[in-house]
Write a protein that holds these residues in place. Structure first.
Motif, PDB file in Angstrom:
ATOM      1  N   SER B  26       0.797  -1.108   0.017  1.00  0.00           N
ATOM      2  CA  SER B  26       0.150   0.064   0.265  1.00  0.00           C
ATOM      3  C   SER B  26       0.769   1.359   0.018  1.00  0.00           C
ATOM      4  N   ILE B  27       1.907   1.334   0.868  1.00  0.00           N
ATOM      5  CA  ILE B  27       2.722   2.332   1.149  1.00  0.00           C
ATOM      6  C   ILE B  27       3.334   2.725  -0.530  1.00  0.00           C
ATOM      7  N   SER B  30       1.168   3.952  -3.057  1.00  0.00           N
ATOM      8  CA  SER B  30       0.812   5.463  -2.760  1.00  0.00           C
ATOM      9  C   SER B  30       1.883   6.370  -3.303  1.00  0.00           C
ATOM     10  N   THR B  31       3.013   5.711  -2.536  1.00  0.00           N
ATOM     11  CA  THR B  31       4.172   6.754  -3.226  1.00  0.00           C
ATOM     12  C   THR B  31       4.584   6.870  -4.497  1.00  0.00           C
ATOM     13  N   THR B  33       1.957   6.680  -6.657  1.00  0.00           N
ATOM     14  CA  THR B  33       0.801   7.722  -7.040  1.00  0.00           C
ATOM     15  C   THR B  33       1.375   9.155  -7.083  1.00  0.00           C
ATOM     16  N   VAL B  34       1.920   9.448  -5.709  1.00  0.00           N
ATOM     17  CA  VAL B  34       2.386  10.846  -5.486  1.00  0.00           C
ATOM     18  C   VAL B  34       3.493  11.150  -6.375  1.00  0.00           C
TER      19      VAL B  34
ATOM     20  N   THR C 108      -3.204   6.959 -13.145  1.00  0.00           N
ATOM     21  CA  THR C 108      -2.715   6.948 -11.783  1.00  0.00           C
ATOM     22  C   THR C 108      -3.275   8.358 -11.246  1.00  0.00           C
ATOM     23  N   PHE C 112      -5.374   9.122  -8.182  1.00  0.00           N
ATOM     24  CA  PHE C 112      -5.193  10.177  -6.961  1.00  0.00           C
ATOM     25  C   PHE C 112      -6.341  11.085  -6.639  1.00  0.00           C
ATOM     26  N   GLN C 115     -10.025   8.986  -5.177  1.00  0.00           N
ATOM     27  CA  GLN C 115      -9.769   7.832  -3.943  1.00  0.00           C
ATOM     28  C   GLN C 115      -9.459   8.406  -2.608  1.00  0.00           C
ATOM     29  N   PHE C 117      -7.300  10.605  -1.650  1.00  0.00           N
ATOM     30  CA  PHE C 117      -6.120  10.655  -1.085  1.00  0.00           C
ATOM     31  C   PHE C 117      -5.720  11.949  -0.385  1.00  0.00           C
ATOM     32  N   ARG C 220      -6.906  -0.250   1.245  1.00  0.00           N
ATOM     33  CA  ARG C 220      -7.292   0.897   0.053  1.00  0.00           C
ATOM     34  C   ARG C 220      -6.661   0.428  -1.032  1.00  0.00           C
ATOM     35  N   TRP C 221      -5.684  -0.093  -1.395  1.00  0.00           N
ATOM     36  CA  TRP C 221      -5.088  -0.316  -2.377  1.00  0.00           C
ATOM     37  C   TRP C 221      -5.754  -1.496  -3.028  1.00  0.00           C
TER      38      TRP C 221
END
Lengths: 263, 294, 326
Positions: B26-27, B30-31, B33-34, C108, C112, C115, C117, C220-221
């Protein structure tokens, strides 16, 4: 019914069959509307009371697939006659809707709209004032005529719509559940207004509220749904003077409905 | 069997495990994506910074008043004819497409929304909105340049009109449809003819949305180069509608690989002017759009 | 109540002001409706006319060169030899490359932005930035590509070529103008389209679907990858196809960056050419015969984009109506 003088009837609606495409929405409903009286249309939802009302000034022409079989006699003219212009019909038979729908213009312009539409040549200010007085709204809005009609409260908006509809002095006023979007106080004001209006206009009102019909209507038409044929076809069960209908209904179905057995 | 039974009877483990594979995944995601989001913003800022850095120094009165320099003129010169040319051609296109698009949209939204022709027209407009912009140029070349025998601002305007029409038509149809049904009913109930209901009630209510569509279409057309390349092409002289006409976009293209440093600077300055123009138009359309939503 | 005060009210007047619509009203109504009808037809005829006019101009060349022109690589104006295979290849290759990059970034970012974030305000800022990316004219991207992107890519590309030259993608040395720079700029240009339509698709996923996934203990993912993305896959594929359609038709950024050499190569660093840039570069000085060939090329481009766009619209339409029923 025999006591009715034929002259009294300003509008005679005989809806033999009303279709939406293939769907038979209403059948066999003969509703005579008497002059300077309030005629209430009651019945369970889906019984076609609104459909019949909207057929009277040809509002339903706007709906795709709408077909009307029967006649609506208005001053010795059938408004479904090919020669009749539906636009002219709507100018003589006004309508007030369920949701208050003032135009996004000033209060003044809302009322003047119909007058301009009918090429009114007289004193516009005076006529607008008269109409707003007729709609029992003048005292509340006389200082803010330039404000948007949408800035008013729901009840005021609905009275504005009534003022707008009566500004040109149509003969009949159709009201399609005019109070269903309003709170009890605004509803009372509209009901009082209706009683004033009938001195000058002939009013038809659709309502889902039996008490309201009892309070305001002189004549009441009770519609119901016939589900026996497979569809949900509305039809007129019985019609008569309101007091008569509520105290001594002729049909079993009416009795059950008034008693609250179904709604 | 026994083991699972025992497990079921145990207290479940509810503590956080930050290094468990699920959490790590997950981390990581998320990274990524950012990072993607940040990377996607880079081009915009890079473009803006470069435009100001390379083009900003030329923003002066001369830029807006003088004609372009020749390749042998080492300083000075402006892009006045290109600015006027762009405005002129976009103006022609708007004059053609606004009545065209809005009237057709009225039919599609109100007078015959379910008719066969409306379905086909809607499909045509959607197809046209996906048309490569150069095809609009090819079309305008075929009907204007070949028949008139010369490149002209008119041909450029027609090419831009082909591009603007679908945007204006489709947004106008959407906004007219969005006018609440009860407003249309009110108008009909008063005894309006369908046209009166449209012009007196529905169109005034839909106007902000229609303007939004028009402004967006204008913004897009102002930046289009391909359709002008062989319809209006370019000119170093002041606007003459029957002759080749300069535009900001084609000026940028022509000067982009110029050996003259002066012309190259002008290309950057013209880009800055064009982007500012387009951004302002975008802001205006957003502003109108957000005001009406309230 | 006003009427009770005995003031002048409409209720005291029996006469009606209602008048039938005047002849002027009726004529205006008729004309106005006819006019809207005429312009609706005109929209259809315009598209037909565009196809007809371009097709008509291309017809002589189609007759003369036949389908062989599509697969030939020779372009020799002096000997009347024409082939547009390198351009077709370049168009498809650059668009697909851009689609891979732009699609990845676009989806992506759509995730972002939809969802939860980010706080709502930041979400709006990022959304606006992505939308502004689409507002920048392609010719400005071209200019930026020449003077910013290419110098930036040069060192990396040189290193890739010298170390991995055996790999087909890096097999030629980087000359700046070429497939890679073009596809990169192209991907920036189609990213907003893909992001916007994917966002719509992701927002259309019903909340309860998401809640069901969370309710079963998904992270979440896990919820995004296993439930939300598959549910929105129809709309997202539509977004990709429409993005592809945009990339196929894009002209200026490519004409300025792709190098415009009729080469067919897998290498990212090789210069190439596309149908749109071929048209842009050759139309102004084309003679009659060449114009026919270019119209033929335009027809080919038109056909490819039409098919791709129709496919995209179809995918979005079918999947969104299904979504509505859920």
């Amino acid at each position: 019914m025999n006591s009715l003088l034929q002259d009294d009837i300003i509008l005679d609606c005989r809806a033999e069959k009303i279709f939406y495409s293939d769907f038979l929405a209403v059948r066999d409903s003969h509703v005579p509307i008497r002059k300077n009286q309030i005629t209430g249309f009651i019945g369970p939802s889906g019984c076609g009371k609104s459909t019949v009302l909207r057929s009277i000034n040809r509002m339903n022409d706007l709906i795709r697939g709408f077909k009307f079989f029967g006649s609506v006699q208005f001053h010795s003219m059938d408004i479904y006659d090919k020669k009749v212009d539906p636009v002219a019909v709507r100018r003589n038979i006004g309508m007030v809707f369920q949701q208050p729908n003032p135009f996004a213009m000033s209060i003044y312009e809302n009322v003047a709209f119909g007058l301009r539409l009918n090429r009114f040549k007289g004193n516009m200010d005076e006529q607008v004032e008269k109409a707003l007085r007729g709609g029992a709204l003048w005292d509340e809005v006389k200082d803010k005529l330039k404000k948007s009609g949408l800035s008013l409260s729901g009840g005021q908006q609905q009275r504005l719509c009534i003022a707008r509809a009566i500004a040109t002095g149509p003969q009949v006023l159709l009201m399609d559940e005019p109070c269903s979007a309003l709170d009890p106080i605004a509803t009372r004001q509209i009901e009082e207004l209706m009683l004033q209006l009938k001195e000058r206009f002939t009013v038809c009102i659709v309502t889902h509220n039996m008490q309201q019909a009892q309070r305001v209507a002189d004549q009441t038409a009770f519609f119901s749904v016939d589900i026996s044929v497979g569809g949900r076809t509305g039809y007129l069960v019985e019609m008569g003077a309101t007091k008569e209908l509520f105290s001594n209904p002729q049909e079993q179905l009416t009795k059950e409905y008034l008693h609250g057995d179904f709604s | 069997m026994n083991e699972t039974k025992n497990n079921l009877l145990q207290l479940p483990n509810l503590e956080r495990h930050p290094f468990e594979p699920r959490a790590l995944k997950s981390i990581l995601l998320s990274t990524i994506t950012v990072i993607c989001a940040i990377l996607a913003c880079v081009p915009l800022f890079s473009v803006l910074v470069m435009l100001i850095y390379r083009g900003g120094s030329r923003i002066n009165l001369e830029l807006f008043t003088a004609l372009p320099p020749t390749a042998f003129q080492f300083d000075g010169g402006g892009i006045s004819n290109a600015i006027i040319g762009t405005l002129f051609m976009v103006g022609i296109a708007a004059l053609i497409t606004i009545p065209f698009g809005v009237l057709a949209a009225i039919y599609l939204a109100e007078f015959g929304p379910y008719s066969k022709i409306a379905t086909i027209a809607r499909f045509s407009a959607k197809t046209m909105s996906g048309l490569p912009s150069i095809i609009a140029g090819v079309f305008a070349y075929a009907i204007m340049v070949i028949t008139m025998g010369s490149y002209s601002a008119w041909a450029g305007g027609v090419a831009l009109a082909v591009l603007m029409l679908p945007t204006i038509l489709l947004t106008a149809e959407e906004t007219i449809k969005m006018v609440p049904k009860r407003m249309k009913e009110a108008a009909f109930g008063m005894g309006c003819t369908p046209s009166q209901s449209m012009t007196k009630v529905v169109l005034p209510m839909a106007l902000p949305g229609i303007i939004t569509g028009v402004v967006l279409a204008v913004a897009r057309a102002a930046g289009e180069t391909a359709p002008l390349l062989f319809t209006a092409i370019f000119s170093e002289y002041a606007l003459e509608p029957n002759d080749p006409t300069a535009s900001l976009a084609v000026l940028i293209y022509n000067y982009s690989n110029s050996t003259s440093e002066n012309q190259l600077e002008l290309a950057w300055a013209a880009s800055l002017v064009l982007v500012v123009l387009v951004f302002i138009l975008n802001m205006v359309s957003r502003w109108i759009g957000s005001r009406t939503r309230k | 109540m006003a009427a009770e005060n005995g003031e002048e009210s409409i209720l005291n007047h029996a006469e009606t002001l209602a008048a039938p619509p005047t002849p002027v009203d009726k004529i205006f109504d008729k004309c106005f409706r006819t006019l809207t009808f005429v312009f609706t037809w005109a929209t259809v005829l315009l598209l037909a006319f565009i196809v007809f006019r371009i097709g008509g101009q291309a017809l002589p060349a189609m007759k003369e060169y036949g389908p062989g022109l599509l697969f030939s690589s020779d372009w020799d104006v002096n000997n009347n030899q024409f082939g547009i295979w390198p351009q077709i290849w370049g168009t498809l290759y650059s668009s697909l490359l851009a689609l891979v990059l732009g699609g990845f970034f676009g989806i992506t970012i759509a995730i972002f932005l939809t969802q939860d974030f980010l706080p709502h305000k930041l979400e709006m800022v990022l959304k606006n930035i992505v939308e502004l990316l689409a507002a920048i004219p392609s010719v400005v991207y071209g200019l930026w590509g020449i003077y910013v992107l290419i110098p930036l890519l040069q060192p990396t590309a040189d290193k890739l070529h010298s170390s991995f030259g055996w790999f087909p993608l890096f097999s030629t040395s980087f000359s700046g103008f070429g497939m890679f720079s073009a596809a990169l700029v192209l991907s920036i240009m189609i990213l907003p389209t893909i992001a916007a339509i994917s966002q719509d698709a992701l927002r259309a996923v019903p909340r309860r679907t998401k809640e069901a996934a969370f309710g079963m203990g998904a992270t979440r993912w896990e919820a995004i990858l296993r439930v939300i993305l598959p549910t929105a896959s129809g709309g997202i594929s539509g977004a990709l196809v429409l993005g592809l359609g945009r990339a196929l038709g894009e002209t200026m950024a490519l004409a300025m960056l792709v190098g415009n050499s009729a080469t067919v190569s897998l290498s990212l660093f090789s210069p190439a050419s596309t149908l749109a840039s071929l048209l842009a570069l050759n139309f102004p000085e084309a003679d009659l015969n060449q114009t026919g060939v270019l119209m033929y090329a335009a027809c080919t481009l038109l056909l490819i984009t039409l098919v791709v766009n129709m496919l995209g619209t179809l995918i979005i339409n079918t999947t969104t109506t299904k979504g509505g029923e859920r």
